[in-house]
Design a protein around this motif. Structure first.
Motif, PDB file in Angstrom:
ATOM      1  N   LYS A 130      11.047  46.594  15.390  1.00 19.41           N
ATOM      2  CA  LYS A 130       9.883  46.099  14.658  1.00 19.41           C
ATOM      3  C   LYS A 130       8.774  45.718  15.622  1.00 19.41           C
ATOM      4  O   LYS A 130       7.594  46.034  15.412  1.00 19.41           O
ATOM      5  N   LYS A 147       7.233  47.093  10.735  1.00 23.20           N
ATOM      6  CA  LYS A 147       8.452  47.810  10.378  1.00 23.20           C
ATOM      7  C   LYS A 147       8.396  49.242  10.922  1.00 23.20           C
ATOM      8  O   LYS A 147       7.378  49.933  10.787  1.00 23.20           O
ATOM      9  N   TYR A 184      14.834  43.751  15.166  1.00 24.57           N
ATOM     10  CA  TYR A 184      13.641  43.000  15.586  1.00 24.57           C
ATOM     11  C   TYR A 184      12.966  43.644  16.805  1.00 24.57           C
ATOM     12  O   TYR A 184      11.742  43.563  16.960  1.00 24.57           O
ATOM     13  N   CYS A 216      16.036  53.537  17.440  1.00 22.26           N
ATOM     14  CA  CYS A 216      15.777  52.827  16.188  1.00 22.26           C
ATOM     15  C   CYS A 216      16.117  53.731  14.996  1.00 22.26           C
ATOM     16  O   CYS A 216      15.468  53.671  13.945  1.00 22.26           O
TER      17      CYS A 216
END
Length: 388
Positions: free
Chosen positions: A379, A385, A376, A357
């Motif tokens: 997240k 977030k 997504y 990420c």
């Protein structure tokens, strides 16, 4: 009465004497054991060019020399040509069971039957080979458990029975093999936990079995000379204790493809005493942050923790490491920016930070391949977030 021998007959009698003497060199018990061994090998699996094809007990003694036509290979004898000291077969595809009568070769130092098709159980009578130092049965089709009697072979220095179909657990008395330096039982079907290991063991390979449970400190307590540990592709669980990285001589560790969930981090003051060169922990279920202490190991050149469940940023200590040359952290949930040293065009560190990420991982940088996870997924992994 006086007998005389003609000068022409004397050389002939001498040759007959030498032949008859050479004909009975090898110990009868060794000859019987060799005959029994060959008898259990299927004749149609003995190629005409192979070692076993040259074993003809009707015309020659196994230890007689020179070996021009018979017993040309497969055995080595003692200096006085009376005892068989090595049975080392060629990989000719021999098929058969191992006869218990092989125990008659009581002066055997090496038994090497690698890369053939021997099947069935390892005979428990193998414990009679008291002088045996090297046991190699690699790449056959042996089944059943490793006999407890093997642990009575106190002279053994090396065991390689990898690439077979052994089942069951390892003998609890493995630590009694006080002279064992190398143990390779990889690619079998062994189950259970690792027992207490021999104190002089240097190289341990139990890769690709079904061993399970936590990796216990008690198993390794006496093994102060252990340098290489290969336990990949098993079912080990739990947290790997900090004690593991403090084993006195440990240099290479492969624990990939298990179900480990955590690592206890070494205190910084102890990390400098570590001798590790390579650590492979990929494809587990290790959670938490990437341990910064790995970067402080003074000799570590290769680290892989790929495809785990690591979160947080890549420790800045990794970038500052002067020894790290191979780093695989791909397939985790690491966030933040990648260390600049790893993504510059002339980066001297190879590996991958992909499938994380991370933000701002240059597409042209080799370390950034494959691409990062969709937003997504990141997240969801962070319950919101991703933190920068």
């Amino acid at each position: 009465m006086t007998f005389s021998i003609s000068s022409g007959l004397l050389p002939l009698l001498l040759l007959l004497f030498l032949f008859s003497s050479a004909d009975t060199l090898t110990s009868p018990s060794d000859v019987s054991a060799l005959k029994a061994f060959k008898a259990t090998v299927k004749p149609n699996s003995i190629p005409p060019w192979s070692c076993l094809a040259s074993w003809d007990f009707t015309v020659s003694d196994p230890c007689a020399s020179p070996r021009r036509t018979h017993f040309t290979c497969g055995i080595t004898c003692s200096s006085d040509s009376t005892r068989v000291t090595q049975l080392t077969l060629d990989p000719a595809g021999y098929t058969g069971r191992l006869t218990p009568l092989i125990s008659g070769l009581t002066e055997l130092l090496t038994l090497d039957l690698a890369e053939n098709n021997f099947y069935g159980l390892i005979p428990s009578s193998i414990s009679s080979l008291h002088s045996l130092k090297t046991l190699i049965l690699r790449s056959n089709s042996l089944s059943g458990s490793l006999p407890d009697s093997v642990t009575r072979l106190n002279s053994l220095e090396s065991i390689d029975i990898s690439h077979n179909s052994l089942t069951g657990s390892l003998p609890k008395t493995m630590n009694s093999l006080s002279n064992l330096r190398q143990l390779d039982l990889s690619y079998n079907k062994l189950t259970g936990a690792i027992p207490k290991l021999p104190r002089n063991l240097i190289d341990l390979a139990l890769k690709a079995n079904t061993l399970s449970g936590p990796i216990s400190k008690d198993s390794f307590t006496e093994s102060t000379q252990l340098e290489i540990v290969e336990l990949a592709e098993n079912s080990f669980t739990g947290t790997l204790g900090a004690w593991f990285f403090l084993l006195e001589s440990i240099q290479q560790v492969d624990l990939a493809n298990n179900t480990l969930t955590g690592i206890e981090v070494l205190p910084p003051k102890l990390a400098g005493e570590n001798n590790l060169v390579a650590v492979e922990l990929g494809f587990n279920q290790i959670r938490g942050n990437a341990p910064a202490s790995f970067a402080t190991y003074p000799r570590l050149s290769s680290l892989s923790m790929r495809y785990n469940m690591l979160h947080g940023v890549i420790p800045s200590e990794y970038e500052r490491s002067k020894t790290l040359r191979r780093l695989y952290l791909d397939g985790n949930f690491l966030t933040g920016k990648p260390p600049a040293r790893f993504v510059k065009p002339d980066a001297e560190v190879m590996g991958s930070l992909g499938n994380n990420c991370l933000r701002g991982c240059p597409g042209k940088a080799k370390m950034c391949a494959p691409s990062q996870k969709p937003f997504y997924i990141c997240k969801q992994a962070y319950g919101g977030k991703p933190k920068s």
